[in-house]
Design a protein around this motif. Structure first.
Motif, mmCIF file in Angstrom:
data_model
loop_
_atom_site.group_PDB
_atom_site.id
_atom_site.type_symbol
_atom_site.label_atom_id
_atom_site.label_comp_id
_atom_site.label_asym_id
_atom_site.label_seq_id
_atom_site.Cartn_x
_atom_site.Cartn_y
_atom_site.Cartn_z
ATOM 1 N N UNK A 359 0.825 -1.205 0.000
ATOM 2 C CA UNK A 359 0.000 0.000 0.000
ATOM 3 C C UNK A 359 0.863 1.260 0.000
ATOM 4 N N UNK A 360 1.879 1.274 0.847
ATOM 5 C CA UNK A 360 2.773 2.429 0.907
ATOM 6 C C UNK A 360 3.514 2.634 -0.410
ATOM 7 N N UNK A 361 3.980 1.540 -1.012
ATOM 8 C CA UNK A 361 4.679 1.640 -2.292
ATOM 9 C C UNK A 361 3.762 2.203 -3.372
ATOM 10 N N UNK A 362 2.510 1.755 -3.400
ATOM 11 C CA UNK A 362 1.548 2.247 -4.388
ATOM 12 C C UNK A 362 1.291 3.735 -4.197
ATOM 13 N N UNK A 363 1.034 4.136 -2.951
ATOM 14 C CA UNK A 363 0.737 5.539 -2.652
ATOM 15 C C UNK A 363 1.932 6.434 -2.976
ATOM 16 N N UNK A 364 3.124 6.004 -2.598
ATOM 17 C CA UNK A 364 4.334 6.785 -2.877
ATOM 18 C C UNK A 364 4.556 6.924 -4.377
ATOM 19 N N UNK A 365 4.399 5.818 -5.111
ATOM 20 C CA UNK A 365 4.627 5.834 -6.562
ATOM 21 C C UNK A 365 3.639 6.757 -7.272
ATOM 22 N N UNK A 366 2.345 6.624 -6.932
ATOM 23 C CA UNK A 366 1.322 7.449 -7.582
ATOM 24 C C UNK A 366 1.507 8.924 -7.232
ATOM 25 N N UNK A 367 1.763 9.213 -5.959
ATOM 26 C CA UNK A 367 1.972 10.598 -5.541
ATOM 27 C C UNK A 367 3.179 11.196 -6.236
ATOM 28 N N UNK A 368 4.233 10.415 -6.369
ATOM 29 C CA UNK A 368 5.452 10.895 -7.027
ATOM 30 C C UNK A 368 5.172 11.275 -8.474
ATOM 31 N N UNK A 369 4.467 10.425 -9.193
ATOM 32 C CA UNK A 369 4.154 10.712 -10.599
ATOM 33 C C UNK A 369 3.234 11.926 -10.705
ATOM 34 N N UNK A 370 2.267 12.028 -9.794
ATOM 35 C CA UNK A 370 1.337 13.168 -9.815
ATOM 36 C C UNK A 370 2.058 14.494 -9.600
ATOM 37 N N UNK A 371 3.106 14.482 -8.778
ATOM 38 C CA UNK A 371 3.861 15.719 -8.565
ATOM 39 C C UNK A 371 4.585 16.154 -9.839
ATOM 40 N N UNK A 372 4.768 15.208 -10.760
ATOM 41 C CA UNK A 372 5.413 15.516 -12.036
ATOM 42 C C UNK A 372 4.393 15.971 -13.076
ATOM 43 N N UNK A 373 3.234 15.296 -13.117
ATOM 44 C CA UNK A 373 2.239 15.577 -14.151
ATOM 45 C C UNK A 373 1.279 16.702 -13.788
ATOM 46 N N UNK A 374 1.115 16.980 -12.487
ATOM 47 C CA UNK A 374 0.148 17.992 -12.061
ATOM 48 C C UNK A 374 0.844 19.189 -11.410
ATOM 49 N N UNK A 375 0.360 20.361 -11.707
ATOM 50 C CA UNK A 375 0.904 21.591 -11.124
ATOM 51 C C UNK A 375 0.068 21.984 -9.907
ATOM 52 N N UNK A 376 0.186 21.200 -8.851
ATOM 53 C CA UNK A 376 -0.607 21.403 -7.642
ATOM 54 C C UNK A 376 0.260 21.211 -6.404
ATOM 55 N N UNK A 377 -0.281 21.600 -5.264
ATOM 56 C CA UNK A 377 0.440 21.454 -4.006
ATOM 57 C C UNK A 377 0.633 19.975 -3.662
ATOM 58 N N UNK A 378 1.775 19.678 -3.061
ATOM 59 C CA UNK A 378 2.087 18.290 -2.712
ATOM 60 C C UNK A 378 1.047 17.700 -1.765
ATOM 61 N N UNK A 379 0.644 18.461 -0.734
ATOM 62 C CA UNK A 379 -0.305 17.932 0.248
ATOM 63 C C UNK A 379 -1.640 17.595 -0.398
ATOM 64 N N UNK A 380 -2.080 18.419 -1.368
ATOM 65 C CA UNK A 380 -3.342 18.154 -2.062
ATOM 66 C C UNK A 380 -3.252 16.861 -2.877
ATOM 67 N N UNK A 381 -2.127 16.652 -3.544
ATOM 68 C CA UNK A 381 -1.941 15.444 -4.357
ATOM 69 C C UNK A 381 -1.796 14.208 -3.477
ATOM 70 N N UNK A 382 -1.065 14.337 -2.385
ATOM 71 C CA UNK A 382 -0.902 13.237 -1.440
ATOM 72 C C UNK A 382 -2.255 12.868 -0.838
#
Length: 447
Positions: A359-382
């Protein structure tokens, strides 16, 4: 299934069949929601948005790219409600209901899939449990809808009040979080009836059907319950109490959430907020206006989620309890992991640790990619990622602004959260094989 094997349903494991079954339901729902008849404007919804919404409904999440009450027609809303019911009860429970109606016998293979879908230990009594699940579900949802109707009839017409009551009772019991009011339950922040009915439905849907069955089995003393029931009730109660206290103090003076409420309404809003992150997705105060500290605590509750065999997601309360017991055993120097004077089996501990890690690996991986593809705050994406994984549905308001890649990532995360991270891993991996060789043991330094 190995690459050189032909595709055959008979060769698929229960985990693979479950994953495939949910995928089929999602695709059917996406096609229906993309039809012009599903929208209020009569224009087709983009397929990526329809797929996102169908996944959110089937995964009983509640994340939306369009306002459900305004964008969808009655047909579209009914499709969403049906997907919520199928996703909440599980495809095998609904398939068994259909088998009951047509008089079809349940095969051994189907019983194995039901066992995996309902997170049960053994095959015996599964069909009886399914009957119980269906009966309890319709009774609880019916009762909840009736009580909601007595409140909503004061503000809406007879037909509208009935429709709203049924929709929100199904959405709440299945921990979905979809609403038809347009702003979740923010218009009912201090309404005791609405708050207590919705939270009760969420709790009952989130503790698991096996626990509900044991609670109504006639056992009156806590010590007589199984370890599963004891752990679920204890962790659930602990999280509700801690959550209520934490949210009350964190948001007490926040002018955008609880600052202007009376003491009683603040307590009610805090109680609601402590329950809804456990995979429900409703909110009575604006989620985007919560303090960063509050959002982070909500993330923790969303990650834990509901209980096994329930309509909710997350890593589950029992997994959290087992992990806590492992840490306690290590700190106190115990050789066995114990809970309520019972020793946990080694395979249970391994499974709990595997679920947490995957679960942690999935969440970390998805959040990491979202920080690259989306121009939004980290906390919102997390926050969005954990909400999707935990099939919660709470959002700080960024869902509709996600790119196509972002929507696909969140869709995959919701699907993984509903099927279960370990089930999905087993579905993708090979069938379980017994090792013919056992290697020598050697220690390593950790920590």
């Amino acid at each position: 299934m190995r690459p050189n094997e032909r595709f055959d349903l008979n060769n698929l494991t229960p985990a693979q069949i479950l994953s495939l079954g949910y995928l089929v339901i999602i695709l059917i729902g996406a096609i229906l929601l993309s039809l012009p008849i599903a929208t209020a404007s009569g224009k087709s919804m983009p397929f990526i948005d329809a797929l996102f919404t169908a996944t959110s409904a089937t995964a009983v999440t509640g994340l939306i790219v369009e306002n459900t009450s305004i964008f969808f027609s009655i047909f579209g809303q009914v499709v969403i409600m049906v997907l919520i019911q199928i996703g909440g009860l599980g495809i095998m429970t609904m398939s068994t209901l259909f088998a009951f109606l047509v008089g079809k016998k349940i095969t051994l293979k189907e019983r194995l899939i039901i066992q995996a879908d309902l997170d049960q230990f053994q095959l015996s009594g599964l069909i009886r449990l399914v009957r119980y699940v269906l009966l309890v579900t319709f009774m609880i949802e019916g009762t909840g809808a009736l009580i909601l109707f007595t409140r909503l009839i004061q503000e809406y017409s007879l037909g509208k009040a009935l429709y709203l009551s049924v929709f929100h009772a199904i959405s709440a019991f299945n921990n979905a979080g979809f609403d038809l009011f347009g702003n979740s339950l923010e218009g009912f922040t201090g309404d005791i009836t609405i708050n207590l009915v919705i939270t009760t439905l969420i709790i009952l849907g989130g503790i698991g059907f096996a626990v509900i069955a044991e609670l109504y089995s006639g056992k009156r003393k806590f010590k007589d319950y199984s370890l599963q029931t004891k752990l679920v009730l204890s962790v659930t109660a602990f999280l509700i109490v801690i959550g209520t206290v934490v949210f009350f103090f964190l948001e007490y003076s926040n002018p955008e959430t609880m600052g202007g409420l009376s003491f009683g309404k603040k307590a009610l809003a805090s109680y609601f907020l402590s329950i809804t992150p456990r995979t429900a997705g409703f909110n009575t105060v604006p989620t985007g206006a919560l303090k960063s500290s509050t959002l982070f605590f909500v993330i923790i509750l969303m990650f834990i989620g509901a209980s096994p065999g329930s309509t909710g997601g997350g890593v589950k309360t029992t997994t959290f309890g087992a992990l806590f017991a492992v840490v306690y055993a290590m700190v106190t120097g115990r050789s066995d992991v114990e809970l309520f004077k019972r020793r946990l089996a080694k395979e249970v501990i391994f499974k709990a640790l595997s679920i947490i890690m995957i679960s942690l690996l999935l969440i970390v991986a998805v959040t990491m990619v979202l920080t690259i593809t989306e121009n939004m705050k980290f906390l919102d994406l997390f926050f969005e990622t954990v909400s999707a994984f935990g099939t919660v549905g709470l959002s700080t308001g960024v869902t509709g602004e996600l790119s196509v890649i972002g929507k696909l990532l969140i869709t995959i995360t919701m699907f993984a959260g509903r099927v279960g991270p370990l089930t999905l891993a087993l579905a993708i991996g090979r069938k379980e094989e017994t090792a013919n060789i056992r290697y020598p043991e050697e220690k390593i330094l950790v920590g």
